[in-house]
Structures are given as C-alpha cells and as structure tokens.
Design a protein around this motif. Structure first.
Motif, short mmCIF file in Angstrom:
data_model
loop_
_atom_site.label_atom_id
_atom_site.label_comp_id
_atom_site.label_asym_id
_atom_site.label_seq_id
_atom_site.Cartn_x
_atom_site.Cartn_y
_atom_site.Cartn_z
N ALA A 1 0.64 -1.14 -0.03
CA ALA A 1 0.02 -0.08 -0.04
C ALA A 1 0.85 1.38 0.13
N ALA A 2 1.85 1.02 0.40
CA ALA A 2 3.01 2.21 0.73
C ALA A 2 3.62 2.60 -0.55
N GLN A 3 3.70 1.48 -1.49
CA GLN A 3 4.40 1.68 -2.61
C GLN A 3 3.64 2.58 -4.03
N GLY B 1 1.56 3.22 -6.84
CA GLY B 1 0.29 2.41 -7.36
C GLY B 1 0.24 1.02 -6.82
N GLY B 2 0.37 1.09 -5.44
CA GLY B 2 0.04 -0.05 -4.80
C GLY B 2 0.62 -1.34 -5.09
N GLU B 3 1.93 -1.40 -5.88
CA GLU B 3 2.27 -2.50 -6.52
C GLU B 3 3.84 -2.77 -6.06
N ARG C 1 -0.05 -6.20 -6.75
CA ARG C 1 -0.65 -5.23 -6.80
C ARG C 1 -1.90 -5.21 -5.86
N LEU C 2 -2.17 -4.63 -4.90
CA LEU C 2 -3.35 -4.50 -4.12
C LEU C 2 -4.62 -4.51 -4.82
N PRO D 1 -7.99 -2.56 -3.88
CA PRO D 1 -8.48 -2.00 -2.84
C PRO D 1 -10.26 -2.06 -2.70
#
Lengths: 122, 122
Positions: A45-47, A49-51, A93-94, A96
């Motif tokens: 989540a901190a990257q 694009g969330g990936e 990738r997350l 959401p």
C-alpha cells in the motif's frame, strides 16, 4: 482456486449468513490472519500504485523468499492481490475494491449501532 | 487475555504496520477466520440489541455446546463480543465499535484508490 468475488460480498451482520457464504468469507479472514501477510499488504500500500515486484518484497519484510511466495499465493487466491508478469518479473498489486467489500461485510446494521448508543447513554 | 483495543486501530494500509501491531491485528482476523464464528456473529446481529443468552445459541447454529463455548471465548478475547452475567445465564453482545475499528484498519488510502481508478480508465 480464487474465491468468487460475489460470494465475499455477503454481509456478516445485516442478514443471516448462510453456511456456504460463511465458509468463503472465513477463508478471506484467514488469509488476513497472519502478521507477515498484513505487513506485506501494508508495504504494498505504501508503494507507488500499490504494487511491487516480487524481488523487492523479501528484504524490507525480513522474510525468506519461500515465505513471501507462500504469502503472495494465499493473498492472491483470496483476491486481495492481483499479479502481472512483466518480462521475467512478477508484479503484485493491491485490490482496494476487495478490501472495501470486506469492510462492507463487517459493517454493523445501523439499528444495532443506535440501540447500543442508547444503552451506553442510559 | 483480551487484545488491547488501542493496538487494533493500527491501520493496515495507510501507514507502515509494525510487527507487534501486525501480530495483534492478525489475531483478530484469525478470530473471524472461522465460518462458525461468523455465523454466530451474524446470528447475534439479528437479535434484539445484538445479544443473546448462551442457551439460545446452540440450536440455531447447529453446533455443539462445547463448540459454541469455544467460539464465544475466542470472539470475546478478540473484543468482538462482550458478556454479562444475568442470574445463572451468561449473555453475549456484539461490539459494533470494534467491527468499525477493523473496517477502518482495512480502509485503502485515498491516493491508492484514485491511482487504481486512473489505471482502470486507461
């Protein structure tokens, strides 16, 4: 086999949960029930694009490559992550929207929250 | 020992989750990771005031008394239920605020949701 997305929307607290719905939803919570997997989600989540590429996940989490691979598999099967191959590397990738679905499944019915507030005020 | 309420508020996706926070949050998700416990929560949510006497829980869930007792213990230790003795009977009640806390811990950061929507629109 990935869990069906529709089944995960079954609300826990605003309708009577059927056994099959409970089985599927419980399996998603079990996927979240590991501290390493929660930290992995938090890191993603901190990257941007969330990936992140799988090769960037082991060091910051302090976990072995096989452990990270296992966690990624469990989270992907629970539809909490999606993956994409780019050349020789796999990116994770997350999702959401899936986390929002889980949130909605846990939402207490409004009448219950109101009744609790009334009790607390007495 | 009940899990500390403050520790459970640690957001999974809007900050870097520390190992100790991940341990405590994972234990709450493990409490939810059982279909019988989810059905028990769902049943309680449908009762007036979100509560029921332990003696009324076994039949509708089709679970044995020891199994129900075990599930109630796990959910109470995770602060998802609170209990109250009335005469010889023990009543169990949902804690909607705790479920709202869990929801908040899973909420994806806004910037991530926006970035995903942008990607999907491309």
């Amino acid at each position: 086999m990935p869990i069906r997305r529709t089944a995960c929307c079954a609300p826990v607290l605003t309708g009577r949960l059927e056994p099959a719905q409970a089985d599927e939803l419980a399996s998603v919570f079990r996927a979240l029930g590991d501290p390493g997997r929660l930290r992995l989600l938090s890191f993603l989540a901190a990257q941007p694009g969330g990936e992140a590429c799988v090769c960037h996940l082991t060091e910051p989490l302090g976990l072995s490559q096989p452990t990270v691979s296992h966690h990624l598999k469990v989270l992907t099967e629970a539809n909490l992550l999606e993956r994409e191959r780019r050349g020789t590397w796999m990116y994770y990738r997350l999702r959401p929207a899936r986390l929002e679905e889980l949130c909605a499944a846990l939402a207490p019915p409004r009448k219950l929250t109101t009744s609790m507030q009334r009790r607390a005020a007495q």
